[in-house]
Scaffold this active site. Structure first.
Site, PDB file in Angstrom:
ATOM      1  N   LYS A  49      -5.560   5.531 -20.003  1.00  0.00           N
ATOM      2  CA  LYS A  49      -5.577   5.862 -21.395  1.00  0.00           C
ATOM      3  C   LYS A  49      -4.025   5.624 -21.933  1.00  0.00           C
ATOM      4  O   LYS A  49      -3.906   4.427 -22.390  1.00  0.00           O
ATOM      5  CB  LYS A  49      -5.918   7.314 -21.446  1.00  0.00           C
ATOM      6  CG  LYS A  49      -6.913   7.688 -20.463  1.00  0.00           C
ATOM      7  CD  LYS A  49      -8.416   6.987 -20.646  1.00  0.00           C
ATOM      8  CE  LYS A  49      -9.504   7.040 -19.529  1.00  0.00           C
ATOM      9  NZ  LYS A  49      -9.674   8.472 -19.146  1.00  0.00           N
TER      10      LYS A  49
ATOM     11  N   TYR B 250     -12.469  17.178 -17.143  1.00  0.00           N
ATOM     12  CA  TYR B 250     -12.988  15.671 -17.361  1.00  0.00           C
ATOM     13  C   TYR B 250     -14.003  15.690 -16.154  1.00  0.00           C
ATOM     14  O   TYR B 250     -13.968  15.941 -15.185  1.00  0.00           O
ATOM     15  CB  TYR B 250     -11.784  14.697 -16.849  1.00  0.00           C
ATOM     16  CG  TYR B 250     -12.214  13.530 -16.806  1.00  0.00           C
ATOM     17  CD1 TYR B 250     -12.416  12.562 -17.861  1.00  0.00           C
ATOM     18  CD2 TYR B 250     -12.362  12.780 -15.513  1.00  0.00           C
ATOM     19  CE1 TYR B 250     -12.969  11.203 -17.650  1.00  0.00           C
ATOM     20  CE2 TYR B 250     -12.620  11.472 -15.234  1.00  0.00           C
ATOM     21  CZ  TYR B 250     -12.832  10.535 -16.422  1.00  0.00           C
ATOM     22  OH  TYR B 250     -13.258   9.309 -16.402  1.00  0.00           O
TER      23      TYR B 250
ATOM     24  N   ASP C 247      -3.621  18.282 -15.706  1.00  0.00           N
ATOM     25  CA  ASP C 247      -3.812  16.731 -16.033  1.00  0.00           C
ATOM     26  C   ASP C 247      -3.568  16.655 -17.603  1.00  0.00           C
ATOM     27  O   ASP C 247      -4.041  17.240 -18.607  1.00  0.00           O
ATOM     28  CB  ASP C 247      -5.444  16.464 -16.087  1.00  0.00           C
ATOM     29  CG  ASP C 247      -6.000  15.079 -16.536  1.00  0.00           C
ATOM     30  OD1 ASP C 247      -5.156  14.336 -17.192  1.00  0.00           O
ATOM     31  OD2 ASP C 247      -7.029  14.725 -16.182  1.00  0.00           O
TER      32      ASP C 247
ATOM     33  N   ARG D 198       0.718  -1.219   0.020  1.00  0.00           N
ATOM     34  CA  ARG D 198      -0.139  -0.077  -0.095  1.00  0.00           C
ATOM     35  C   ARG D 198       0.771   1.307   0.099  1.00  0.00           C
ATOM     36  O   ARG D 198       0.441   2.336  -0.323  1.00  0.00           O
ATOM     37  CB  ARG D 198      -1.058  -0.122   1.178  1.00  0.00           C
ATOM     38  CG  ARG D 198      -1.783   1.293   1.383  1.00  0.00           C
ATOM     39  CD  ARG D 198      -3.104   1.323   2.060  1.00  0.00           C
ATOM     40  NE  ARG D 198      -2.855   0.591   3.320  1.00  0.00           N
ATOM     41  CZ  ARG D 198      -2.091   1.181   4.531  1.00  0.00           C
ATOM     42  NH1 ARG D 198      -1.506   2.337   4.316  1.00  0.00           N
ATOM     43  NH2 ARG D 198      -1.817   0.451   5.613  1.00  0.00           N
TER      44      ARG D 198
END
Ligand SMILES: *Cc1c(COP(=O)(O)O)cnc(C)c1O
Length: 392
Positions: A202, A105, A177, A51
């Site tokens: 993506k 987005y 972004d 983690r």
């Protein structure tokens, strides 16, 4: 790693990799282990636990992504939204104010408008194109500015140089972004942005088979982002790390093809009588074409357009298409098309959507790596609306 003098084509393969390789394996093995033996670690962050994003699979990817984006450090996350929400929650505290570009987005828009307020973080929208209007949105508690290097689905390009300059002058943390551009076409940290975030789902991964995200920036900021990600728990699984690592190696090859192919398809569509208008920053008709040329080394694989004849024409076009798949998401090896009004932007009230320029019949295209000629032939036959089965 001292590989910054080499070309991106070389760095995407060799940067960040271990020398010597583990067991001589040319490819990074998957360390499918949640925990690792204690080896004298002094702090919590140094404890080796999955983690905390510090398995060998994570560390190699962090070095490679930092190198590709020209940053000091990077962290990968379990999705683009995990990366974005973690980055924002790292730099913002209760009482802070955030400036955000219009037309973000959908997921980012929803998080900022629906969730941040509950933590006492307010926001205002700015028009990324009109630098002169930003100052009036500033408040004494404005802490950061958040933009996208290209917007979805209109593929608009904000005044990124002015954003960096504005953030510097006003002492704001600038976050961008960079999902649509990728480091192949644009490296925001080199322009002066403080943090760069990605949906690695993506282009970075490129094969539509995992969800992943990334945050890249200075060592100092990334230490805080990593700590926050450890608390929120949005780390990437080692097996997905392996897939992202594999996908990344062809990033430059893919993007070079997609840059060329999307521009050719955009030019074809623009010249077609059945098409009303086309959005692609490589077209001279795009309102930010000159800006894109001066900022980017390629215009990316995304475009959107509107056939003449409204929603009926768009639906007929989609029905006749044979190669592209009708599916959300983008940046994969296969060409994907969507109607943003009924998918990614369905949650935005119609009035607001139309004001942003997203009509009911707008079609978004993510160009894959198929032969351009085959795509154009398919688009041509699908635009021949008079031959719709059943007739029009
Ligand atoms: C898809 C996308 C995101 C969200 O990424 P996920 O990996 O789906 O969480 C964020 N920003 C942009 C520009 C995107 O296209």
């Amino acid at each position: 790693m001292g590989r910054n003098s080499e070309k991106l084509e070389t760095r995407v393969i060799h940067s960040g990799e271990l020398k010597p390789r583990i067991g001589g394996a040319v490819n990074m093995p998957i360390f499918q282990s949640a925990t690792f033996e204690y080896a004298g670690e002094k702090t919590y962050e140094d404890v080796r636990y999955v983690r905390l994003s510090n398995t060998p699979n994570h560390l190699v990817l962090h070095r490679k992504l930092a190198n590709l984006e020209g940053g000091e450090a990077a962290v990968i996350a379990s999705s683009g939204m995990a990366a974005i929400t973690t980055a924002l929650l790292t730099v913002l505290s209760s009482g802070d104010h955030l400036l955000v570009q219009e037309g973000l987005y959908g997921g980012s828009h929803s998080f900022i408008t629906e969730d941040l307020g509950r933590f006492g973080i307010s926001h205002d929208f700015i028009d990324g194109d009109r630098a002169g209007t930003w100052e009036s949105k500033l408040r004494p508690n404005t802490r950061a500015v958040y933009v996208e290097s290209m917007t979805n689905p209109l593929i608009q390009v904000p005044d990124l140089r002015a954003i960096v300059d504005f953030a510097r002058r006003k002492g704001l943390i600038s976050i961008v972004d960079n999902t649509f551009c990728t480091p192949v076409n644009f490296r925001p940290l080199e322009l002066g942005f403080d943090l760069c975030v990605h949906s690695a789902t993506k282009y970075l991964n490129g094969h539509s088979d995992i969800a992943a995200g990334a945050v890249i920036g200075s060592e100092k900021l990334l230490q805080q982002v990593k700590r926050q990600l450890g608390h929120l728990g949005g780390m990437l699984d080692p097996h997905a790390c392996f897939l992202l690592h594999r996908g990344l190696k062809t990033l430059v090859l893919r993007l070079n093809h997609q840059n060329r192919s999307a521009l050719e398809v955009a030019r074809f569509l623009e010249s077609h009588t059945a098409v009303a208008w086309v959005n692609h920053p490589g077209l001279e008709s795009h309102p930010q074409h000159k800006r894109s040329q001066s900022l980017f080394s390629g215009f990316g694989g995304m475009l959107s357009f509107e056939p003449r004849g409204g929603l009926e024409a768009s639906n007929a076009f989609l029905e006749k298409l044979e190669l592209p798949l009708i599916a959300p998401s983008l940046g994969g090896v296969e060409t994907l098309v969507t109607l943003p009004a009924t998918t990614s932007h369905a949650g935005i009230p119609r009035e607001e959507r139309l004001r942003l320029g997203i009509s009911d019949s707008l079609i978004r295209v993510s160009i894959g790596i198929e032969a351009t000629e085959d795509l154009i032939n398919d688009f041509r036959q699908a635009l021949d609306l008079d031959s719709v089965p059943g007739g029009r």
